[in-house]
Scaffold this motif. Sequence first.
Motif, PDB file in Angstrom:
ATOM      1  N   VAL A  67     118.080 -55.116  32.149  1.00  0.00           N
ATOM      2  CA  VAL A  67     117.489 -55.045  30.811  1.00  0.00           C
ATOM      3  C   VAL A  67     118.368 -54.213  29.881  1.00  0.00           C
ATOM      4  CG1 VAL A  67     115.528 -54.129  29.487  1.00  0.00           C
ATOM      5  CG2 VAL A  67     115.124 -55.492  31.535  1.00  0.00           C
ATOM      6  N   GLY A  68     118.894 -53.124  30.387  1.00  0.00           N
ATOM      7  CA  GLY A  68     119.780 -52.277  29.580  1.00  0.00           C
ATOM      8  C   GLY A  68     121.020 -53.015  29.124  1.00  0.00           C
ATOM      9  N   GLN A  69     121.657 -53.742  30.031  1.00  0.00           N
ATOM     10  CA  GLN A  69     122.863 -54.486  29.673  1.00  0.00           C
ATOM     11  C   GLN A  69     122.543 -55.663  28.755  1.00  0.00           C
ATOM     12  OE1 GLN A  69     125.975 -53.495  30.132  1.00  0.00           O
ATOM     13  NE2 GLN A  69     125.096 -51.699  31.107  1.00  0.00           N
ATOM     14  N   ALA A  70     121.453 -56.359  29.022  1.00  0.00           N
ATOM     15  CA  ALA A  70     121.070 -57.505  28.187  1.00  0.00           C
ATOM     16  C   ALA A  70     120.780 -57.050  26.755  1.00  0.00           C
ATOM     17  CB  ALA A  70     119.854 -58.214  28.782  1.00  0.00           C
ATOM     18  N   SER A  71     120.119 -55.922  26.606  1.00  0.00           N
ATOM     19  CA  SER A  71     119.822 -55.399  25.271  1.00  0.00           C
ATOM     20  C   SER A  71     121.103 -55.098  24.508  1.00  0.00           C
ATOM     21  CB  SER A  71     118.988 -54.116  25.377  1.00  0.00           C
ATOM     22  OG  SER A  71     117.782 -54.371  26.036  1.00  0.00           O
ATOM     23  N   GLY A  72     122.047 -54.497  25.184  1.00  0.00           N
ATOM     24  CA  GLY A  72     123.321 -54.181  24.547  1.00  0.00           C
ATOM     25  C   GLY A  72     124.063 -55.415  24.076  1.00  0.00           C
ATOM     26  N   LEU A  73     123.957 -56.516  24.822  1.00  0.00           N
ATOM     27  CA  LEU A  73     124.672 -57.742  24.445  1.00  0.00           C
ATOM     28  C   LEU A  73     124.248 -58.242  23.070  1.00  0.00           C
ATOM     29  CD1 LEU A  73     124.770 -59.705  27.820  1.00  0.00           C
ATOM     30  CD2 LEU A  73     126.599 -58.401  26.734  1.00  0.00           C
ATOM     31  N   PHE A  74     122.980 -58.086  22.729  1.00  0.00           N
ATOM     32  CA  PHE A  74     122.513 -58.486  21.396  1.00  0.00           C
ATOM     33  C   PHE A  74     123.195 -57.645  20.313  1.00  0.00           C
ATOM     34  CE2 PHE A  74     118.881 -60.035  23.934  1.00  0.00           C
ATOM     35  CZ  PHE A  74     118.870 -61.350  23.504  1.00  0.00           C
ATOM     36  N   ILE A  75     123.289 -56.342  20.551  1.00  0.00           N
ATOM     37  CA  ILE A  75     123.900 -55.436  19.577  1.00  0.00           C
ATOM     38  C   ILE A  75     125.383 -55.743  19.412  1.00  0.00           C
ATOM     39  CG2 ILE A  75     124.487 -53.018  19.124  1.00  0.00           C
ATOM     40  CD1 ILE A  75     121.834 -52.367  20.701  1.00  0.00           C
ATOM     41  N   TYR A  76     126.093 -55.949  20.523  1.00  0.00           N
ATOM     42  CA  TYR A  76     127.536 -56.225  20.448  1.00  0.00           C
ATOM     43  C   TYR A  76     127.789 -57.540  19.725  1.00  0.00           C
ATOM     44  CZ  TYR A  76     127.023 -52.982  24.378  1.00  0.00           C
ATOM     45  OH  TYR A  76     126.647 -51.936  25.189  1.00  0.00           O
ATOM     46  N   THR A  77     126.988 -58.544  20.057  1.00  0.00           N
ATOM     47  CA  THR A  77     127.140 -59.855  19.416  1.00  0.00           C
ATOM     48  C   THR A  77     126.851 -59.759  17.923  1.00  0.00           C
ATOM     49  OG1 THR A  77     126.540 -60.973  21.470  1.00  0.00           O
ATOM     50  CG2 THR A  77     126.338 -62.253  19.433  1.00  0.00           C
ATOM     51  N   ARG A  78     125.805 -59.044  17.566  1.00  0.00           N
ATOM     52  CA  ARG A  78     125.446 -58.901  16.150  1.00  0.00           C
ATOM     53  C   ARG A  78     126.557 -58.183  15.377  1.00  0.00           C
ATOM     54  NH1 ARG A  78     123.992 -61.022  11.751  1.00  0.00           N
ATOM     55  NH2 ARG A  78     122.930 -59.649  10.312  1.00  0.00           N
ATOM     56  N   ASN A  79     127.138 -57.153  15.949  1.00  0.00           N
ATOM     57  CA  ASN A  79     128.234 -56.454  15.283  1.00  0.00           C
ATOM     58  C   ASN A  79     129.423 -57.379  15.073  1.00  0.00           C
ATOM     59  OD1 ASN A  79     127.902 -53.466  14.621  1.00  0.00           O
ATOM     60  ND2 ASN A  79     126.867 -53.668  16.588  1.00  0.00           N
ATOM     61  N   LEU A  80     129.742 -58.192  16.056  1.00  0.00           N
ATOM     62  CA  LEU A  80     130.848 -59.147  15.896  1.00  0.00           C
ATOM     63  C   LEU A  80     130.518 -60.188  14.831  1.00  0.00           C
ATOM     64  CD1 LEU A  80     131.897 -59.487  19.620  1.00  0.00           C
ATOM     65  CD2 LEU A  80     133.321 -58.615  17.752  1.00  0.00           C
ATOM     66  N   MET A  81     129.245 -60.609  14.747  1.00  0.00           N
ATOM     67  CA  MET A  81     128.832 -61.552  13.706  1.00  0.00           C
ATOM     68  C   MET A  81     128.977 -60.924  12.319  1.00  0.00           C
ATOM     69  SD  MET A  81     125.468 -63.159  15.575  1.00  0.00           S
ATOM     70  CE  MET A  81     124.905 -64.068  14.145  1.00  0.00           C
ATOM     71  N   LEU A  82     128.574 -59.671  12.182  1.00  0.00           N
ATOM     72  CA  LEU A  82     128.698 -58.977  10.903  1.00  0.00           C
ATOM     73  C   LEU A  82     130.162 -58.827  10.491  1.00  0.00           C
ATOM     74  CD1 LEU A  82     125.978 -56.219  11.403  1.00  0.00           C
ATOM     75  CD2 LEU A  82     125.878 -58.144   9.812  1.00  0.00           C
ATOM     76  N   ILE A  83     131.016 -58.516  11.446  1.00  0.00           N
ATOM     77  CA  ILE A  83     132.448 -58.392  11.172  1.00  0.00           C
ATOM     78  C   ILE A  83     133.009 -59.738  10.728  1.00  0.00           C
ATOM     79  CG2 ILE A  83     134.707 -57.993  12.247  1.00  0.00           C
ATOM     80  CD1 ILE A  83     133.211 -55.836  13.993  1.00  0.00           C
ATOM     81  N   GLY A  84     132.610 -60.813  11.414  1.00  0.00           N
ATOM     82  CA  GLY A  84     133.065 -62.159  11.045  1.00  0.00           C
ATOM     83  C   GLY A  84     132.589 -62.561   9.664  1.00  0.00           C
ATOM     84  N   SER A  85     131.340 -62.234   9.326  1.00  0.00           N
ATOM     85  CA  SER A  85     130.799 -62.552   8.002  1.00  0.00           C
ATOM     86  C   SER A  85     131.579 -61.817   6.912  1.00  0.00           C
ATOM     87  CB  SER A  85     129.331 -62.151   7.908  1.00  0.00           C
ATOM     88  OG  SER A  85     128.557 -62.948   8.755  1.00  0.00           O
ATOM     89  N   LYS A  86     131.896 -60.562   7.167  1.00  0.00           N
ATOM     90  CA  LYS A  86     132.640 -59.778   6.191  1.00  0.00           C
ATOM     91  C   LYS A  86     134.027 -60.376   5.971  1.00  0.00           C
ATOM     92  CE  LYS A  86     134.393 -55.223   5.098  1.00  0.00           C
ATOM     93  NZ  LYS A  86     134.829 -53.956   5.600  1.00  0.00           N
ATOM     94  N   LYS A  87     134.685 -60.771   7.047  1.00  0.00           N
ATOM     95  CA  LYS A  87     136.018 -61.384   6.928  1.00  0.00           C
ATOM     96  C   LYS A  87     135.947 -62.691   6.127  1.00  0.00           C
ATOM     97  CE  LYS A  87     138.304 -59.434  10.938  1.00  0.00           C
ATOM     98  NZ  LYS A  87     138.938 -59.685  12.216  1.00  0.00           N
ATOM     99  N   ASN A  88     134.911 -63.489   6.381  1.00  0.00           N
ATOM    100  CA  ASN A  88     134.736 -64.749   5.649  1.00  0.00           C
ATOM    101  C   ASN A  88     134.522 -64.495   4.153  1.00  0.00           C
ATOM    102  OD1 ASN A  88     135.071 -66.382   7.886  1.00  0.00           O
ATOM    103  ND2 ASN A  88     132.883 -66.521   8.306  1.00  0.00           N
ATOM    104  N   ARG A  89     133.707 -63.493   3.831  1.00  0.00           N
ATOM    105  CA  ARG A  89     133.458 -63.166   2.422  1.00  0.00           C
ATOM    106  C   ARG A  89     134.745 -62.686   1.746  1.00  0.00           C
ATOM    107  NH1 ARG A  89     128.905 -60.701   4.562  1.00  0.00           N
ATOM    108  NH2 ARG A  89     129.830 -58.652   4.266  1.00  0.00           N
ATOM    109  N   GLU A  90     135.520 -61.871   2.464  1.00  0.00           N
ATOM    110  CA  GLU A  90     136.761 -61.357   1.891  1.00  0.00           C
ATOM    111  C   GLU A  90     137.782 -62.463   1.669  1.00  0.00           C
ATOM    112  OE1 GLU A  90     137.886 -58.307   4.653  1.00  0.00           O
ATOM    113  OE2 GLU A  90     136.490 -56.851   3.823  1.00  0.00           O
ATOM    114  N   GLN A  91     137.812 -63.443   2.567  1.00  0.00           N
ATOM    115  CA  GLN A  91     138.753 -64.559   2.434  1.00  0.00           C
ATOM    116  C   GLN A  91     138.334 -65.488   1.299  1.00  0.00           C
ATOM    117  OE1 GLN A  91     138.954 -66.311   6.317  1.00  0.00           O
ATOM    118  NE2 GLN A  91     140.356 -64.746   7.108  1.00  0.00           N
ATOM    119  N   SER A  92     137.025 -65.559   1.039  1.00  0.00           N
ATOM    120  CA  SER A  92     136.516 -66.429  -0.037  1.00  0.00           C
ATOM    121  C   SER A  92     136.771 -65.842  -1.421  1.00  0.00           C
ATOM    122  CB  SER A  92     135.020 -66.661   0.133  1.00  0.00           C
ATOM    123  OG  SER A  92     134.766 -67.330   1.333  1.00  0.00           O
ATOM    124  N   SER A  93     136.920 -64.525  -1.473  1.00  0.00           N
ATOM    125  CA  SER A  93     137.096 -63.848  -2.762  1.00  0.00           C
ATOM    126  C   SER A  93     138.480 -64.021  -3.335  1.00  0.00           C
ATOM    127  CB  SER A  93     136.838 -62.344  -2.626  1.00  0.00           C
ATOM    128  OG  SER A  93     135.545 -62.116  -2.165  1.00  0.00           O
TER     129      SER A  93
END
Length: 93
Positions: A67-93
């Motif tokens: 359960v501890g490791q599974a919970s962390g996977l959501f956080i790590y994935t979400r952080n990578l998604m946020l980083i990807g979204s930021k890169k996409n926004r910066e490239q669009s600008s």
Amino acid sequence: MFQANTIWLAIGFSGQLLFTSRFLVQWIASERARRSVVPVAFWWFSLAGGATLLAYAIWRRDPVFAVGQASGLFIYTRNLMLIGSKKNREQSS
């Protein structure tokens, strides 16, 4: 031939090595920048190490560890998604 126990122990130690490597990456990046930084590699090592350790925890039938490791996977994935979204926004600008 290797026994299943030996293979799973190797998987568990590999996951722990990946998971621990994230701290080394973060420390080196912070020292270079002379400030606290969290590089993208930190999140990738977190995801890889967490997934590997989750597989090991499931094999060990350890619900607390799993359960501890599974919970962390959501956080790590979400952080990578946020980083990807930021890169996409910066490239669009």
